[in-house]
Structure formats: C-alpha cells, structure tokens
Design a protein around this motif. Structure first.
Motif, mmCIF file in Angstrom:
data_model
loop_
_atom_site.group_PDB
_atom_site.id
_atom_site.type_symbol
_atom_site.label_atom_id
_atom_site.label_comp_id
_atom_site.label_asym_id
_atom_site.label_seq_id
_atom_site.Cartn_x
_atom_site.Cartn_y
_atom_site.Cartn_z
ATOM 1 N N TYR A 145 0.828 -1.212 0.000
ATOM 2 C CA TYR A 145 0.000 0.000 0.000
ATOM 3 C C TYR A 145 0.866 1.267 0.000
ATOM 4 C CZ TYR A 145 -3.975 -3.060 0.982
ATOM 5 O OH TYR A 145 -4.928 -4.032 0.902
ATOM 6 N N GLU A 146 2.027 1.226 0.663
ATOM 7 C CA GLU A 146 2.906 2.406 0.668
ATOM 8 C C GLU A 146 3.496 2.658 -0.722
ATOM 9 O OE1 GLU A 146 5.678 1.628 3.799
ATOM 10 O OE2 GLU A 146 4.328 2.366 5.369
ATOM 11 N N ILE A 147 3.781 1.596 -1.479
ATOM 12 C CA ILE A 147 4.253 1.777 -2.863
ATOM 13 C C ILE A 147 3.158 2.452 -3.686
ATOM 14 C CG2 ILE A 147 4.974 0.584 -4.972
ATOM 15 C CD1 ILE A 147 6.227 -1.564 -3.170
ATOM 16 N N MET A 148 1.899 2.009 -3.487
ATOM 17 C CA MET A 148 0.784 2.639 -4.204
ATOM 18 C C MET A 148 0.623 4.096 -3.782
ATOM 19 S SD MET A 148 -2.159 -0.322 -4.481
ATOM 20 C CE MET A 148 -1.793 -1.422 -3.118
ATOM 21 N N GLN A 149 0.798 4.383 -2.485
ATOM 22 C CA GLN A 149 0.708 5.781 -2.025
ATOM 23 C C GLN A 149 1.752 6.656 -2.704
ATOM 24 O OE1 GLN A 149 1.073 5.121 2.221
ATOM 25 N NE2 GLN A 149 -1.094 5.558 2.578
ATOM 26 N N ALA A 150 2.981 6.154 -2.808
ATOM 27 C CA ALA A 150 4.041 6.928 -3.465
ATOM 28 C C ALA A 150 3.676 7.204 -4.920
ATOM 29 C CB ALA A 150 5.365 6.172 -3.382
ATOM 30 N N GLN A 151 3.125 6.189 -5.617
ATOM 31 C CA GLN A 151 2.729 6.367 -7.021
ATOM 32 C C GLN A 151 1.597 7.385 -7.134
ATOM 33 O OE1 GLN A 151 4.086 4.734 -9.988
ATOM 34 N NE2 GLN A 151 2.974 6.512 -10.742
ATOM 35 N N LEU A 152 0.634 7.340 -6.208
ATOM 36 C CA LEU A 152 -0.500 8.266 -6.251
ATOM 37 C C LEU A 152 -0.049 9.708 -6.046
ATOM 38 C CD1 LEU A 152 -3.054 6.067 -4.316
ATOM 39 C CD2 LEU A 152 -3.421 7.017 -6.594
ATOM 40 N N PHE A 153 0.865 9.943 -5.094
ATOM 41 C CA PHE A 153 1.381 11.306 -4.903
ATOM 42 C C PHE A 153 2.095 11.795 -6.160
ATOM 43 C CE2 PHE A 153 0.976 10.687 -0.213
ATOM 44 C CZ PHE A 153 0.272 11.859 0.053
ATOM 45 N N TYR A 154 2.825 10.892 -6.853
ATOM 46 C CA TYR A 154 3.492 11.289 -8.097
ATOM 47 C C TYR A 154 2.458 11.652 -9.166
ATOM 48 C CZ TYR A 154 6.281 11.075 -12.344
ATOM 49 O OH TYR A 154 6.877 11.377 -13.551
ATOM 50 N N ASP A 155 1.387 10.829 -9.285
ATOM 51 C CA ASP A 155 0.370 11.082 -10.307
ATOM 52 C C ASP A 155 -0.376 12.381 -10.039
ATOM 53 O OD1 ASP A 155 1.120 8.714 -11.440
ATOM 54 O OD2 ASP A 155 -0.525 7.539 -10.606
ATOM 55 N N ILE A 156 -0.539 12.720 -8.762
ATOM 56 C CA ILE A 156 -1.215 13.968 -8.404
ATOM 57 C C ILE A 156 -0.319 15.174 -8.688
ATOM 58 C CG2 ILE A 156 -2.066 15.303 -6.410
ATOM 59 C CD1 ILE A 156 -3.058 12.583 -5.280
ATOM 60 N N GLY A 157 0.993 14.960 -8.600
ATOM 61 C CA GLY A 157 1.936 16.056 -8.828
ATOM 62 C C GLY A 157 2.662 16.511 -7.576
ATOM 63 N N ASP A 158 2.466 15.807 -6.460
ATOM 64 C CA ASP A 158 3.175 16.138 -5.222
ATOM 65 C C ASP A 158 4.461 15.307 -5.198
ATOM 66 O OD1 ASP A 158 4.044 16.760 -2.704
ATOM 67 O OD2 ASP A 158 2.114 16.427 -1.702
ATOM 68 N N PHE A 159 5.478 15.775 -5.936
ATOM 69 C CA PHE A 159 6.691 14.981 -6.151
ATOM 70 C C PHE A 159 7.535 14.877 -4.876
ATOM 71 C CE2 PHE A 159 5.841 17.213 -10.281
ATOM 72 C CZ PHE A 159 5.207 16.123 -10.874
ATOM 73 N N SER A 160 7.537 15.918 -4.041
ATOM 74 C CA SER A 160 8.320 15.870 -2.802
ATOM 75 C C SER A 160 7.791 14.787 -1.871
ATOM 76 C CB SER A 160 8.269 17.227 -2.107
ATOM 77 O OG SER A 160 8.867 18.227 -2.903
ATOM 78 N N LYS A 161 6.466 14.706 -1.725
ATOM 79 C CA LYS A 161 5.876 13.675 -0.871
ATOM 80 C C LYS A 161 6.116 12.291 -1.459
ATOM 81 C CE LYS A 161 3.350 12.309 2.632
ATOM 82 N NZ LYS A 161 3.854 12.396 4.008
ATOM 83 N N SER A 162 5.971 12.180 -2.761
ATOM 84 C CA SER A 162 6.169 10.885 -3.424
ATOM 85 C C SER A 162 7.584 10.357 -3.218
ATOM 86 C CB SER A 162 5.880 11.019 -4.923
ATOM 87 O OG SER A 162 6.149 9.811 -5.607
ATOM 88 N N VAL A 163 8.589 11.217 -3.415
ATOM 89 C CA VAL A 163 9.979 10.763 -3.283
ATOM 90 C C VAL A 163 10.330 10.504 -1.821
ATOM 91 C CG1 VAL A 163 11.181 12.990 -3.026
ATOM 92 C CG2 VAL A 163 12.282 11.120 -4.255
ATOM 93 N N ALA A 164 9.681 11.216 -0.895
ATOM 94 C CA ALA A 164 9.932 10.967 0.531
ATOM 95 C C ALA A 164 9.472 9.554 0.915
ATOM 96 C CB ALA A 164 9.211 12.010 1.382
ATOM 97 N N ILE A 165 8.270 9.167 0.454
ATOM 98 C CA ILE A 165 7.761 7.820 0.748
ATOM 99 C C ILE A 165 8.628 6.775 0.055
ATOM 100 C CG2 ILE A 165 5.797 6.260 0.462
ATOM 101 C CD1 ILE A 165 3.965 8.712 0.619
#
Length: 647
Positions: free
Chosen positions: A79-99
């Motif tokens: 689920y955390e991998i999916m969360q990282a992908q979702l933040f990237y798709d939304i455009g929140d790249f800082s949150k995505s790369v942090a996860i």
C-alpha cells in the motif's frame, strides 16, 4: 406493441447491467489480498478513467491503515508503494519521493517488481524536482539489479540544457536498438529526437521528425496483423496525442496558427482521455500554447478560459508562460492594472527562483559530467575483466580439447596416433597464431578505448573550465574572479594530464619533462608574464609518473608556478636579468625527490606554511599527503624553496 415492449425491456436490462458493472476502483475494493490489489493497480490501463487519483488515494489510505492495525507488514509495503505512485500522479513529487526513499530503506523485504517500481518512482521524482545529479545512483542500482542494461545520461543532459549533446548520445544509444518493424519504437525514437531539436530551437527540422513519428504511430495503431492489449492501445494513443501536440507547437512557433490550433485541440482532448488523473506536463504546455494561439487570433474569451484551467503550473517555465499570457490577455482587453500585476509576478520569479535554478544547474552539470566519467571508467574496467575472463575460458577450453584429442590418440593404433599427433601439432600452431592475433587485436582495442576515455575526461574537464570562464564573466567581485581563475588553472592542470596520456604510446605513465613544460606555458599564458624574461630551469628528463602521482604533482606545481608569477616578481622590483625559477624532479625504483625554488621577493614573514595557512598552502599540503610525504618550505635570502620526498 410487443416489439416496443421487448425493446424497452432489453434497454432496461442493458442499462441495469451497466449500472451494476463494477468500475476499476470497485474491482480494486472487491479484492481481498493486498498483492492482488497491487497488481490490479499497476497493471490496469488508465486506472483513473472512472475515478480520480484522489478517490484512489482515499481508498488506499484506508487499506494501509487497516494493514497497520493488524501488523501485516507485507501488505503495508504494497500500500505504501501505491501511495508513493499516487502522490506522483497527483503532482506532489516531494511527498512521493519521501515515501519512496523510506521504502528504499526496507529493500530486503521486497520482490524484484516492487524494487523496479520504487526505483522508477525515485528516478522520475528526481527529474521532476530538478535533482538530476542524484539520478545516477538510482540508475546504477537498476543496472546492478538487471532492470536495465546500462546507465544513460542523455535525458539528464537535456534537462540541464545541453539538448544537442543529449540528442547525439540518444541517437548513438537508441538507433541500433529500434527494429525496422517496431513501429511504436520508431515513433517514440523520432518523437524524442524531434523534442531535442525543438528544445534546441531547430523548429523546422524538429517538425520533420515529429511528422515521421506520427506516420509510425498511425501504422502501429492501424496494424491489424498484430494483436494489441488494451494497455498497449491506450499507450499508443497517448503517444500519438503527445506527437500531435508537438507538431502543433512547431506550427505555432512558425506563426502558422490555423494549422497549430486543431492539432493542439485534438492533442489536449486525447491527453485528457488517455492520461486522466495524472499531473501531465504535456497537457499543461499544450494548453498554454493553444491559449497563445487564440490570443494571436484575437479570440480572447477562448484564451482566457484555457488559462484559467492551468491553476497549478508544474514548473517555473510553465508559471512564467502562464503569467506572461495572462498579462498579454489583460493588456489586449485594456485591463492594464491586471496586466502589470502578472508581469510583476514574473519579475519576482526571475529575481529569485530562476537565478537559483541556473546556479544549481551549473553545479549539477559538473557533478553529472564527473559521474559519467567515473561510470565510463567502471565500464571499461568491467569490459577488461570480461575480456580477461574470455581469454581464460578460451585457453581452458583449448586445454580440454587437447586432453580429449590426446586421449583419443592414445586409444588408437600407435602409428596412426603418431601421424595424427603430427597433424594436430600443425593445427595447434595455427590456432596459437590465430589466438595471438585475437589477443593482439584485443590489446589494440583496449588501448584505443583507454585513449578515448582519457580524451573524454579531458573534454569534460575543459567543459568545467569553460563553465568557470562563463561564471567569471558574470562576476564583478575581484576576489571571486581570482578564485575562479585559480580553479580554472587547476582544472587545466588535470586536463593536461589526460591529454598527455592519450597522446602517449604508453598509457600507464606520463613523461614529466614535457608535461612540466606544457604546464608552465599554460600558466604563463594566464598571467601574461612572458615579458619578464624569467629564466625557467626544468630538470626532469627521463622521469615518468603514473596518473595517481601525476595529478597531485601537477596541481602542486600549478600552485607553485602561479604563486611565483603572481607574487615573486612584482613590477616595482623587476630585475633586468637574473629572475629565475628552478624545478628539479628525480625518481628511481624506490623513491623520488622534488624541489622548486625561485629568487623572487620570498614569502612574507607572517606567512603560515603549515596546514592553517592560505588556501594554496592547505591545498599543497593535502596533495603532498596524498603522495605520502610532507611539504618542506625554506625562506632563503633570495626567494623561497619548496621540497619533499615521495615514494
């Protein structure tokens, strides 16, 4: 009447079927196992067709929390991998790369597919955030895991503004890998080459490549001989939309707005259909370009509506472009106050972010160039090891063949065996000659590759020197200019080492007499001291050093000669004759000795020659430490003398 009732009942049944048929997110919810949800999430074409990324995010967060409550660590990872992908798709790249980076620390518990997704996410996020120098580590990890054949740099160089270099590297790398009948690959290849040309402002040539790409993607989508999955069809339509948008942008730059507008409109519609739910830079750029076309055609309402859709630009360039277009719109509609407000926003951006970004790009360009050099060296070493292993395997195979033949020979009749042994000896001589030719050819190839490496290192160091020169022109501080010039001089000293190496027949050592003379000439040209008639005595004939000793030695000598030219012979104390610099270097099998002296004004009394002195003194002490020695300084009655022993 019966037929009408039947039609109505059939329509009702179909409508009911459409209502109860689950969409992609509902199918996701119906699955019980986290691994099944994970595969469904990443393998479904256009998962945001029916629900936005925010709807998915709420659902994934719920399942993630439930997995944490029951301490299901494997499900939590999925689920955390999916969360990282979702933040990237939304455009929140800082949150995505942090996860994604947190997941990277839990590496051992993951399968190879999960590792690939995480590495791709970190790589893509670094690109979006402009952290180009950090992409090398991630791409090298992919290569080590077998997820890619080699580390590529062309997209990073393009992001840093070197579009021509990126294009040349991309063509060299990709042209040989795209098959003649791989129509999607051909379309992608020509589209990427077109993009590098477009970014390099070669618009007519870029347009030619984009049209070739459009032809290939149309062939791919219309090819009924090859069965394509839904995901492949959507991927092809998405590439077609991007290509059409690029063609439209080329026409817009060429002021052919009537041709550009329909292509951009078609591209935007397709991007919204096949790329829904994602934060798409192509969609944003095409929307801005279309609004500019409408402004040029004086269709102000359409231009304004498009500009209002771009509420959160993904990067500085898009933000500046949007502000500029809004300023133009308000100016054309006589709202000059709003126009000035948007122009001021661009001024603020340019005064802050753009300058910082330019400085960061210069630093990252130097870092990336250094990484590419190190990677090239590593590749050469690996190729050498593979070649050595091949030689050993070939010799072992030859030895086994000989043993088999010898066993057969001794099994046969004695006389026949003697005859066969004679024939075999002739054959072995030929094999040895062929093997010798192969080994000699391999050695020649190795020397050529090593020379190419040193040549590329020299070129990259010259690139760094050029960057320092550009920075010098943009700097007013005399202290900063002097520091940059000193840095450039040191870079040139290192570049000269690699130049001497690839010009030598023997690539393992450098003949120091010629190197010192070249270095003196280089420093003398920088400080314009040719008119001093300084007598420079160099005694290093026959001395050769390997690169590990030559580089620190060259930097030490560069510092000493630069100091002599700058300080030892000031114009007010200039002599008519007798100004002298003496350089002595000797080396035998066990140890070496270096001595440098000049008869100038000498060091000031307050000069600290230890590690706490000036930057030049500290640098020389560290370099001498690399040579496993200690720098000695004598303040003589005339000038100064430096000397040290080394192994």
């Amino acid at each position: 009447m019966v037929s009408v009732l039947y039609s109505l009942s059939l329509w009702g049944a179909l409508a009911q079927k459409e209502v109860v048929e689950p969409n992609i997110l509902q199918e996701f919810q119906s699955m019980q196992i986290a691994e099944d949800k994970f595969q469904h999430f990443f393998n479904t074409a256009n998962r945001y067709k029916d629900n936005s990324a925010y709807d998915w995010q709420a659902m994934v967060n719920k399942y993630h929390k439930d997995a944490q409550l029951i301490n299901d660590s494997l499900s939590v990872l999925k689920y955390e991998i999916m969360q990282a992908q979702l933040f990237y798709d939304i455009g929140d790249f800082s949150k995505s790369v942090a996860i994604a980076n947190e997941l990277y620390d839990k590496w051992e518990a993951m399968d190879l597919e999960s590792k690939r997704i995480i590495l791709d996410l970190i790589d893509n996020n670094y690109a979006k955030l402009g952290l180009y120098d950090r992409q090398f580590e991630i791409r090298n990890k992919k290569r080590e895991l077998g997820l890619s054949e080699k580390v590529v740099f062309y997209d990073i160089y393009s992001n840093l503004g070197l579009h021509r270099k990126a294009m040349d590297d991309y063509i060299k790398e990709m042209l040989k890998t795209v098959g003649e009948f791989d129509y999607y690959g051909q379309a992608e290849y020509h589209s990427n080459v077109g993009t590098y040309l477009f970014l390099d402002m070669s618009t007519p040539t870029a347009l030619t490549y984009y049209k070739k790409a459009e032809s290939f993607i149309n062939i791919y989508l219309n090819d009924i001989t090859r069965q394509k999955t839904e995901q492949e069809i959507e991927k092809g339509n998405l590439l077609k939309a991007i290509i059409q948008g690029n063609i439209g942008k080329c026409y817009a730059l060429l002021k052919e707005f009537d041709l550009a507008i329909p292509l951009l409109e078609t591209s935007i519609a397709a991007l919204e259909e096949y790329n829904s739910g994602y934060s798409s830079n192509e969609l944003m750029v095409n929307t801005l370009e279309l609004s500019d076309c409408y402004l040029q055609k004086e269709k102000y309402d359409k231009a304004k509506n498009l500009l209002l859709k771009v509420v959160a630009p993904t990067n500085i360039e898009n933000a500046i472009r949007r502000n500029g277009l809004l300023a133009a719109y308000f100016a054309k509609t006589s709202d000059y106050k709003s126009s000035v407000d948007y122009l001021k926003r661009n001024v603020r951006i340019n005064d802050s972010l753009v300058k910082n970004e330019s400085s960061m790009k210069k630093q990252q360009l130097a870092a990336v160039a250094g990484q590419e050099i190190e990677y090239s060296k590593k590749m050469m070493e690996e190729q050498k090891l593979d070649l050595d292993k091949s030689k050993i395997d070939l010799l072992a195979k030859e030895e086994r063949i000989n043993i088999v033949f010898i066993s057969l020979i001794f099994t046969l009749l004695g006389f026949a065996g003697l005859v066969y042994a004679y024939i075999k000896s002739i054959k072995n001589q030929r094999l040895i000659e062929n093997q010798k030719e192969i080994i000699e050819a391999s050695l020649v190839e190795k020397d050529s590759l090593l020379k190419e490496i040193h040549h590329r290192v020299k070129n990259n160091l010259q690139m760094v020197s050029s960057l320092l020169s550009l920075q010098t022109k943009n700097t007013r501080s005399k202290a900063a200019i002097q520091a940059l010039e000193e840095g450039k001089s040191r870079v040139k000293a290192m570049a000269l080492i690699h130049q001497k190496l690839y010009q030598n027949e023997d690539l393992s050592v450098i003949e120091m007499q010629g190197y010192i003379e070249s270095l003196i000439n280089s420093v003398q040209s920088v400080y314009k001291k040719g008119g001093h008639n300084i007598n420079i005595i160099i005694d290093a004939e026959g001395v050769e050093l390997d690169i590990d000793r030559a580089i620190p030695f060259g930097l030490i000598l560069n510092e000493l000669v630069s100091n002599s030219f700058k300080y030892a012979f000031p114009d007010e104390l200039r002599k008519d004759s007798g100004e002298k610099i003496t350089i002595y270097l000797s080396k035998n099998a066990e140890k070496g000795y270096f001595e440098y002296s000049d008869n100038g004004v000498g060091l000031p009394d307050e000069t600290d020659t230890n590690h706490n002195g000036s930057m030049g003194i500290r640098l020389m002490n560290r370099l001498v430490n690399q040579l496993q020695s200690t720098l000695n300084v004598d303040k003589t009655s005339e000038g100064v003398r430096y000397w040290f022993n080394f192994k």
